[in-house]
Structure formats: C-alpha cells, structure tokens
Design a protein around this motif. Structure first.
Motif, PDB file in Angstrom:
ATOM      1  N   GLU A 284     -10.701   7.150  50.652  1.00 45.13           N
ATOM      2  CA  GLU A 284     -10.792   7.812  49.345  1.00 45.13           C
ATOM      3  C   GLU A 284      -9.430   8.371  48.945  1.00 45.13           C
ATOM      4  N   GLU A 285      -8.728   8.978  49.906  1.00 47.19           N
ATOM      5  CA  GLU A 285      -7.427   9.557  49.579  1.00 47.19           C
ATOM      6  C   GLU A 285      -6.397   8.472  49.280  1.00 47.19           C
ATOM      7  N   LEU A 286      -6.408   7.387  50.055  1.00 43.51           N
ATOM      8  CA  LEU A 286      -5.470   6.293  49.797  1.00 43.51           C
ATOM      9  C   LEU A 286      -5.740   5.655  48.441  1.00 43.51           C
ATOM     10  N   ALA A 287      -6.998   5.514  48.085  1.00 44.01           N
ATOM     11  CA  ALA A 287      -7.343   4.900  46.798  1.00 44.01           C
ATOM     12  C   ALA A 287      -6.907   5.770  45.634  1.00 44.01           C
TER      13      ALA A 287
ATOM     14  N   PRO B 139       2.450   1.224  56.468  1.00 45.19           N
ATOM     15  CA  PRO B 139       1.012   1.568  56.469  1.00 45.19           C
ATOM     16  C   PRO B 139       0.673   2.712  57.403  1.00 45.19           C
ATOM     17  N   ALA B 140       1.282   2.707  58.602  1.00 46.54           N
ATOM     18  CA  ALA B 140       0.965   3.771  59.558  1.00 46.54           C
ATOM     19  C   ALA B 140       1.330   5.136  59.000  1.00 46.54           C
TER      20      ALA B 140
ATOM     21  N   ALA C 124      -5.080  -1.953  60.899  1.00 46.01           N
ATOM     22  CA  ALA C 124      -4.758  -1.546  62.271  1.00 46.01           C
ATOM     23  C   ALA C 124      -4.420  -0.062  62.331  1.00 46.01           C
ATOM     24  N   ALA C 125      -3.698   0.407  61.321  1.00 48.54           N
ATOM     25  CA  ALA C 125      -3.369   1.836  61.283  1.00 48.54           C
ATOM     26  C   ALA C 125      -4.621   2.683  61.089  1.00 48.54           C
ATOM     27  N   LEU C 126      -5.547   2.203  60.243  1.00 47.15           N
ATOM     28  CA  LEU C 126      -6.801   2.928  60.038  1.00 47.15           C
ATOM     29  C   LEU C 126      -7.618   2.980  61.331  1.00 47.15           C
TER      30      LEU C 126
ATOM     31  N   ARG D   5      -6.687  -6.013  47.844  1.00 46.85           N
ATOM     32  CA  ARG D   5      -5.605  -6.718  48.545  1.00 46.85           C
ATOM     33  C   ARG D   5      -4.631  -5.779  49.240  1.00 46.85           C
ATOM     34  N   ASP D   6      -4.681  -4.501  48.886  1.00 47.28           N
ATOM     35  CA  ASP D   6      -3.800  -3.546  49.572  1.00 47.28           C
ATOM     36  C   ASP D   6      -4.237  -3.293  51.013  1.00 47.28           C
ATOM     37  N   ALA D   7      -5.452  -3.729  51.353  1.00 47.22           N
ATOM     38  CA  ALA D   7      -5.938  -3.534  52.724  1.00 47.22           C
ATOM     39  C   ALA D   7      -5.354  -4.620  53.613  1.00 47.22           C
ATOM     40  N   THR D   8      -4.080  -4.531  53.901  1.00 45.50           N
ATOM     41  CA  THR D   8      -3.391  -5.507  54.730  1.00 45.50           C
ATOM     42  C   THR D   8      -3.816  -5.347  56.191  1.00 45.50           C
ATOM     43  N   PRO D   9      -3.583  -6.361  57.009  1.00 45.29           N
ATOM     44  CA  PRO D   9      -3.897  -6.223  58.442  1.00 45.29           C
ATOM     45  C   PRO D   9      -3.183  -5.039  59.082  1.00 45.29           C
ATOM     46  N   GLU D  10      -1.957  -4.781  58.649  1.00 47.62           N
ATOM     47  CA  GLU D  10      -1.226  -3.635  59.212  1.00 47.62           C
ATOM     48  C   GLU D  10      -1.905  -2.326  58.845  1.00 47.62           C
ATOM     49  N   LEU D  11      -2.376  -2.230  57.597  1.00 50.29           N
ATOM     50  CA  LEU D  11      -3.062  -1.013  57.186  1.00 50.29           C
ATOM     51  C   LEU D  11      -4.382  -0.844  57.938  1.00 50.29           C
TER      52      LEU D  11
END
Length: 922
Positions: A230-233, A243-244, A212-214, A204-210
């Motif tokens: 991997e680093e974010l996890a 997120p950006a 888009a930043a990815l 759930r941490d994979a928000t639309p904003e995140l």
C-alpha cells in the motif's frame, strides 16, 4: 488487492470445507488456527463465514476482547445472540449459576432449524467458561449440527495467564484443545504468493528484484506485505532507487499500530522484556537484558519465547523482528519510561567498560537534564569519534552534552571542545562558544587558553564585548604572563597576537605594533620566533609593519622566510596569525616557498574534511599564483574556495575577508556577486575589508563597462585604506584608478596618481609593485622620460616572481622604442584626449568597455543614469549614496552632470521627466 492470506492456503481451506460438511451432516466439529501477528487469522475467518453462508449455515461471529475476560459466558451469549436467539442473562449483580445448559439448549434449537457456524477470533481473549462451553458443544456425544472455528494468537496467554509458553494453543483451556479436530498453525506466504500479490498492486513495477526484497523484508507475513505494498503504491515510483532500499524505507503506520495494539495486551513481564530489547539492541547479553528488564533468568527465557512466537522479536537472539515494533513501543511507552531505560542501559555499559560510542548512543536518545557522569561519557565518546575521523559525530555528542545541564566547569569544557571542532565549519559559531565559555573558567590561564582557540579571521568585525573580553585577559596576563612561567608566557604571546590582529585596522594599532616590533627586534637574539607563540606574534607584527609602511619589503620578506622555515606545513596555521605571513610574502613579491608549504596544508585539510580551512587555503594559493602571474590557475583556486564557502553556514566575516581580495584579482571572478550580496549590506565592517569590497565592486562595474562607477569605487577604496593607515595594500587600488583615468582621457590625473604610486612603491621596495609603477608612469610619460622609466621597470622586474608583469614591461619598452609610422606623432605628444596605452595590472585590472546606450540617453554615463533614476524616485543624496555604496560628494557631482546634460533645473524636473514616460531617464 487480492487477499494474500488465501494464496497458498489450499490445505487450510480444505480442512474448513471438511468441518463444514461434517456439521451439515449432523456431526459437530472444531478447528483451531494459530499464528503470529498479521499472519491472516481474521481474514481466514472471513473466508470461513463466506463458505458457511454458501452452504446455508447460520453464521455467528464473536471475538475476544480485553474486557470480556471478566464477564462469564460473555462470548457464548454473544454467539447465541448473533444466531437470532438472545441467550439468558444472569441477574444483575448475581452469579450466573449454571447457564451453560440453557445456552446449549438454545443453540440446539437453532441447529435444528439449520446448521450453525460459530466463528471466534482471538479465542485466548475470551472468558474461560465460554471456551469450556464450546468444548462441550463439540464433543463426539453432542451430535449437533454445529461447526466451531477458532483463531488464537501465538503466545497470547489470555486473561487468566494461559500456559505462557508461547505454544500453538496459547491461552486455550486444555479440554478445548483436546476435542479439536485439528489445530493448524498458519504459515507464511510463499514467494509465488508474494509475487502474485505484488503484481496485482504494482503491475509491471513488481520486478523480480522488488519481489525478492519484499520476501526478505516481510518474511511472508500477509499483513506486513499488504501494508508495504500500500505504501509503495502510494509513492511516486523511482526506477533509479534500488528495490531493497524502497522496501526497507517503508514504515507503514497501519502495521505500527497493529504492533502497538499487541504490545498493550502483553503482560507486564513480556512488555518489560520487549522494551529492554528495544533499548539494549542486538549486542546485549542475557545478563544485561535481565537487569534492564528487572527479570530473573526464567522469566527472561519465557518472555523471549512468547514474543518470538507472536512475531515481535526475531527467531534467534534478542532482537526486534522489525523496526516498527520499536516505533510501536514508542507509542505505548511514556517518554519518561524510555529515557529512564536508556540512562540505565548507558550506566550499565559504562560500568561494564563498554565502548564509548555504545554508551553515547543511549545518551543521545535520553534527552533533557541528566546525571553529571553522562557529560564525561559524551566527551569521551566525542574524543573517540574525532580519533576515528568522525568530527561531525563528535559535534553531535558534545551538543547533546550541553543539553544534559552540566555544571559551570563542565559546561565550559564542552563549549571549548565544541569550538575546537566547529571552527573548521563555522568560525562565527565557534567564537560564540568560546565567548560563552570564558566567564565560566576559574583561572586566568584557562581563560587565556580558551581565547587562543579563536580563529583570528573570525575576529574581523567581532562585536565590541568580544574585543573587550580579549583585552581584559591580555591586560591580566601582562606582556610576558607575569610569572615568567613558560606556558603562561606562551599564552600571553598568543593572546597579544590576536589583540594586534584586531587593532590592525587603526593607525594607532599599527603604530603600537611597530613599536612592539622595534622592541622585540632590539633583543640580543633579534626577533624571537622559536616557539609557536613567538611566531604568531611575529607574523601579526610584521603584517602591521608592512601595511603601515613601517618596514620595507626586503625586511618583511626576510623575517617571514625565517618564520616559514620554522613553521611546519599544517592546516592549523589557518586558526592562528601565522597565515598572515602569506599576505606579507605576496605583498613583498617573495612567494617562491609558499606553493609547496600551502599544498601540504591543503591536503591535510582535505583529509580532515574541514571546509573553512580548505576555503582559506585555496584563497591563499590563489593569491600566491596571482603574484606569480599565473592568473588562470589562480581562478581555479578561487572557484574551489567559492564552492566551499557557498556550502558554509558561517555568519562571521571570514568567508568575505578571504574571498574579496582574490576575487578582485581574477577576471570575471566566480561568486563575486554572491560575496557582495552577502557582505555588501553589512552595516559596519573594518576599513581594510570595506576597501577590498569596494575594489570588488570596482571589478564588477569595470567588467560591466561602467568605468566611472569603477573609478569611484577605486578611489573610495583608497580612502578606506588611508583611514586604516594602510599604505601597502593587498589590492592595488591606484593602478586600477590610473588605468581607468587614462582610458577616459584624464591623463593628467592618471599621471598624478601614478607618481604617488611610484613613490609608495619605492618606499616599499617590492620588485613587482615597483616595476609595475615604473611601467605605468613610463607609458603615460613623454618620450625621453618614458623610455627611462620603462627601462628601469624591465631591470627591476628581472628579480620579480611575476613573469607576466615582466613581459608587459618588455612589450611596453619595445613598443615605445618602435619608430613612428608616416604621419604618426611621437608617443606621449599626441592629442591628450586620444586613446591612451593599455595598462594591464598584474592582478588582472579590467579594461572598461563601452556600454551601449540609447540615443536619447547617450549623454548620460551609466553612473549618472543610476543616480538620476534614484533621484527621480525621490531618494535623498544620502540614500542614493548608501544604495550605490559611494560617497555623497560623488552623488552630488553626478547630479550636477545630469542636470546639465538633460537641461533640467533640479529634482522636480527629473521626476516630471520620469512620470511623463520620457526615455531620457529610466
């Protein structure tokens, strides 16, 4: 984590399935997949192997390496060996002859058993003969049950140079590309594929904003995406961080290492181009890049095309695709290579007249000794930064200039520039810079000008060599600079002012200042205050005359007002002796012009972001407000000063010198404990500062209910002020002692001290101090004398700026005139041990409370308890005195009382009481 490369790759996988089906049916086929670094070429080959095995095919894998380019048919033999039949090897040291026929026959034998799938990664890195052999296998006439899938890194020229144009097939031979069923470039992942991958890893941490930043950061590159996820996890998830920023802050080491591997494989031309781009940045033009990389225009264009196709540089202009490419270059290059490139870039920019901050950015990266021109370039950049209001950036430039190893004049110039900037944050460090610079300067005028940059407050407690340096330059200059030259005379006056500032803590110094003041006042035009140097000298001489009792308050106030009228309101006065007029006017009860003057200076300091200056100005405003009776407003200024000082790294006595007097003046002063902890253990401090620290200890002790200790501190402060020869003091110790003595019922001692204070106040003549002294003695005196003194106090205080003290005197007179009630005794004739009148000092003298004690130890005062506890632990009288910051005589007096009250003969009995667990001693 799902394999990102397989998401959105339906067309590529369909092409693979078709090639496998043709091979199973007896028709050889060849596929080539291309793409930049990290696009998923290797992962796609793994999927090919899985699908081929599912069809019952014999799967053989090989990969191009840096070494195989020199081994003819090395890849071919590796593939054949992987099929289960080792290929023939050429005789050691002999050419291999035409072994391709034998290899083809061996492979045909394996294909007769079952279809064969040959997978080759990084095909451009394979030897040319193996690639030509693969081309012949897949020609339409071969009729072999063989499928060949190759991957090629875009832009990879291979061992033999290839086409070197960054095209789709890179270093593949033309005949191989010609027979390929398809050459398919692998594209980036879609936003949907990025979203699916991110949700699989982060939930759930994979928000639309995140997502888009990815997408923006990785541009759909599977390897980049995987490494960032991997680093974010692995990080703790911080929902407050945008997120950006979370994505931009990721710097995966695995991705950096992959870039470094690719950079190592680059030909020298492309590697020099990439290093030049990393150093020069986006603002570099083609001409500068070509000079920096030592390439001509054609080679520069080709190198740019190759690195763009590989994904190392951006699609437009000359810029790195990702910051990790620069980090990879840092791994590949030596520090000497990087330093040389930055120095060359800085030199080119300087010759081209580029902005100084661009030049300085390169010089900051090139550490160690550097050519002489770099020092001047960094000084120029520092000056530009100061004009932009970025003083901390200027400090960075100048500190780096010191590392460049300038010659003595250059080093002195940099040290002085640094001191001018650092004194607003750390006056102790600035003083050391100046002391280091002075011996490097050639002329007397230069040495004097350097010492004039010293903030006088930083000279409090300065080391003897520093003072000796100041005296030496002052003696060389002579009183008026010897030559009579205007500039030299001005420097001489300012150096002399700092010397008098240092000497203000000794009787001899105060007498010398008074004689110098006499001399200047005897001039035809009186005390000279036209120039800044004259005003600096006048202020320090007036201060010495005031505290030494050589001039009355009215004379000091008049002279200080004249200086104030000529001195522009500016924060710069903190770095000169002009600030001493604030103390003089406060002691003289003549502060009416100071609030507006100091407020302008404070606004300037805030704009300049100079914390030391701000702290001093807040403290000066607090002192002015205290003298006006506005103690609550003063407490706010003190709080601001303490907050600023807490953030400073200044190791000089300046913060304590500034804060101790004003903290003493306000009830429950914030930060008093921190000031005492920071400076209370200093082995040697000037007597004036030491006295102020003792008064601050007295404030703390009185507010804690320990009247005896507070009284000891007050009396010790008086001794220290007397040692320095100060009769008019910034903190009134006698009024505090008088109040405590009266509160303790020791009224005879209180009257004696009050008489001394009245005599001193009459000589000094400041209305607030004289009125306070009259009020105190009036409250302690008999009926007739009390009324007379209180009436005098109210009259004197009508001219004072301290309205609170005037109100106290009026209330005291009203209470004194009130008729006694039935059975009451007239004021001043009652029991001398009874409660005395409350004597509130104009600077907020605390009235000691009564500290509750246990029944067993009620006979001991708090001071006696502290002394008894330390004595029972084996400390000597000198050790106890040092620990409590009192005199040895006071320790002896307390011990005598302890022995009498506890009924013990000495220390041994005290120790026995403590060891027995008695609650009569802590």
């Amino acid at each position: 984590m799902p394999r990102p490369v397989l998401l959105g790759r339906a067309g590529d996988l369909a092409e693979v399935d078709g090639a496998l089906a043709r091979a199973v049916g007896g028709t050889a086929s060849l596929l080539v997949f291309t793409g930049p670094i990290g696009i998923g070429r290797t992962a796609l080959l793994e999927e090919c192997a899985r699908r081929g095995a599912a069809r019952g095919m014999q799967v053989a894998r090989a990969g191009g390496t840096d070494e195989e380019g020199g081994i003819p048919l090395g890849t071919a033999r590796e593939l054949l060996a992987a099929c289960g039949g080792p290929g023939p090897s050429p005789p050691c040291g002999e050419p291999d002859g035409d072994d391709t026929g034998a290899l083809s026959a061996a492979l045909a034998g394996r294909a007769a058993v079952g279809p064969v799938l040959l997978l080759v990664d990084d095909a451009a890195r394979c030897d040319a003969r193996s690639l030509r052999w693969l081309a012949r296998l897949c020609c339409p006439r071969a009729c072999l049950r063989v499928a060949v899938v190759l991957t090629v890194l875009d832009g990879d020229a291979g061992h033999d140079g290839g086409t070197r144009h960054g095209g789709a097939t890179g270093g593949l031979p033309t005949e191989l590309a010609a027979v390929a069923d398809a050459v398919r470039p692998l594209g980036p992942l879609s936003d949907e594929a990025i979203s699916v991958t991110a949700r699989a890893v982060l939930g759930r941490d994979a928000t639309p904003e995140l997502v888009a930043a990815l997408s923006a950061a990785t541009e759909g590159n599977p390897l980049h995406l995987t490494c960032v996820l991997e680093e974010l996890a692995a990080r703790p998830q911080c929902t407050t961080e945008p997120p950006a920023r979370r994505v931009a802050g990721a710097a995966p080491a695995r991705l950096r290492d992959r870039f470094a591997h690719a950079v190592r494989r680059l030909p020298a031309t492309e590697r020099r181009y990439l290093a030049a781009v990393a150093v020069a940045g986006e603002k570099a033009d083609d001409v500068m890049l070509a000079r920096l990389a030592e390439l001509d225009a054609t080679d520069l264009a080709v190198a740019g095309a190759v690195t763009r196709s590989m994904g190392l540089t951006g699609p437009e202009g000359h810029r790195l695709r990702h910051g990790l490419v620069g980090a990879a270059l840092g791994v590949v290059q030596s520090s000497h290579q990087r330093r040389d490139l930055h120095l060359r870039a800085a030199r080119m920019l300087r010759d081209a007249g580029a902005p100084s901050d661009r030049i300085a950015a390169h010089l900051l990266t090139a550490g160690g000794a550097a050519p002489a021109w770099t020092v001047e370039a960094l000084r120029d950049a520092a000056g530009t930064a100061v004009r932009r209001g970025e003083s901390w950036t200027a400090v960075r430039y100048l500190r780096h200039a010191l590392l460049a190893g300038p010659d003595e004049p250059g080093r002195a110039a940099v040290l002085l520039d640094l001191a001018g900037l650092e004194r607003s944050r750390d006056t102790g460090l600035a003083l050391r810079r100046i002391v280091q610079a002075v011996p490097l300067l050639g002329s007397l005028r230069e040495r004097a000008a350097a010492l004039c940059r010293v903030t006088p407050l930083a000279l409090e407690g300065a080391a003897p060599p520093v003072i000796a340096l100041l005296r030496g330059v002052a003696e060389e200059l002579g009183r008026y600079g010897g030559t009579g030259d205007t500039e030299t005379r001005e420097l001489a006056l300012r150096v002399e002012a700092r010397l008098h500032y240092v000497d203000k803590h000794t009787r001899a110094g105060l007498s010398a200042a008074a004689a110098r003041l006499d001399e200047l006042e005897a001039l035809p035009d009186g005390l000279p205050i036209r120039t800044p140097g004259e005003r600096e000298l006048a202020c320090v001489l007036l201060h010495s005359a005031a505290v030494g009792g050589h001039r009355p308050a009215s004379v000091v106030a008049a002279a200080c007002r004249a200086v104030l009228a000529r001195e522009p309101a500016s924060s710069d006065h903190v770095h000169s002796t002009v600030g001493m007029l604030v103390t003089c006017l406060c002691m003289a009860d003549a502060v009416e012009d100071l609030p507006s003057w100091l407020s302008v200076a404070l606004e300037q300091a805030r704009a300049e972001r100079a914390p030391v200056v701000e702290a001093v100005l807040h403290a000066e405003l607090a002192a002015v407000l205290v003298c006006s009776g506005r103690v609550e407003e003063a407490a706010e200024q003190v709080r601001s000063a303490v907050e600023l000082v807490d953030e400073l790294a200044d190791d000089s006595l300046l913060p304590g010198t500034v804060l101790a007097p004003v903290l003493t003046a306000v009830p429950h002063g914030p930060g008093a404990d921190r000031v005492l902890a920071r400076y209370g253990a200093t082995p040697s401090v000037p007597p004036g500062f030491g006295a102020c620290l003792q008064m601050l200890r007295a404030r703390v002790a009185a507010e804690a209910g320990d009247a005896e200790t507070a009284l000891e501190y007050c009396l010790d402060a008086g001794r220290r002020f007397d040692q320095a020869g100060w009769t008019a003091t910034p903190v009134p110790w006698r009024p505090w002692a008088v109040e405590i003595l009266a509160e303790r019922g020791r009224r005879a001692e209180a009257r004696a001290l009050a008489e001394q204070e009245l005599a001193r106040a009459r000589r000094w003549g400041a209305p607030a101090q004289l009125g306070r002294a009259l009020r105190m003695l009036g409250q302690l005196g008999g009926t007739d004398r009390g009324a007379e003194l209180l009436e005098q106090a109210t009259i004197v205080l009508r001219t004072s700026g301290d309205r609170s003290e005037a109100e106290r005197a009026t209330r005291a007179l009203t209470a004194h005139r009130a008729p006694p009630g039935p059975g009451d005794l007239p004021p001043g004739t009652g029991d001398p041990a009874g409660p005395p009148p409350r004597l509130h000092d104009t600077v907020g003298t605390p009235v000691p409370g009564h500290r509750p004690t246990s029944r067993a130890s009620a006979a001991l005062t708090r001071s006696e308890e502290r002394v008894a506890t330390r004595a029972s632990r084996g400390l000597t009288n000198h050790e106890i005195a040092a620990d409590l910051a009192v005199s040895v005589r006071a320790v002896e007096k307390h011990l005598t009382g302890v022995y009498r009250k506890l009924g013990v003969p000495g220390r041994a009995a005290l120790r026995q009481l403590r060891e027995s667990g008695s609650d009569r001693i802590a």
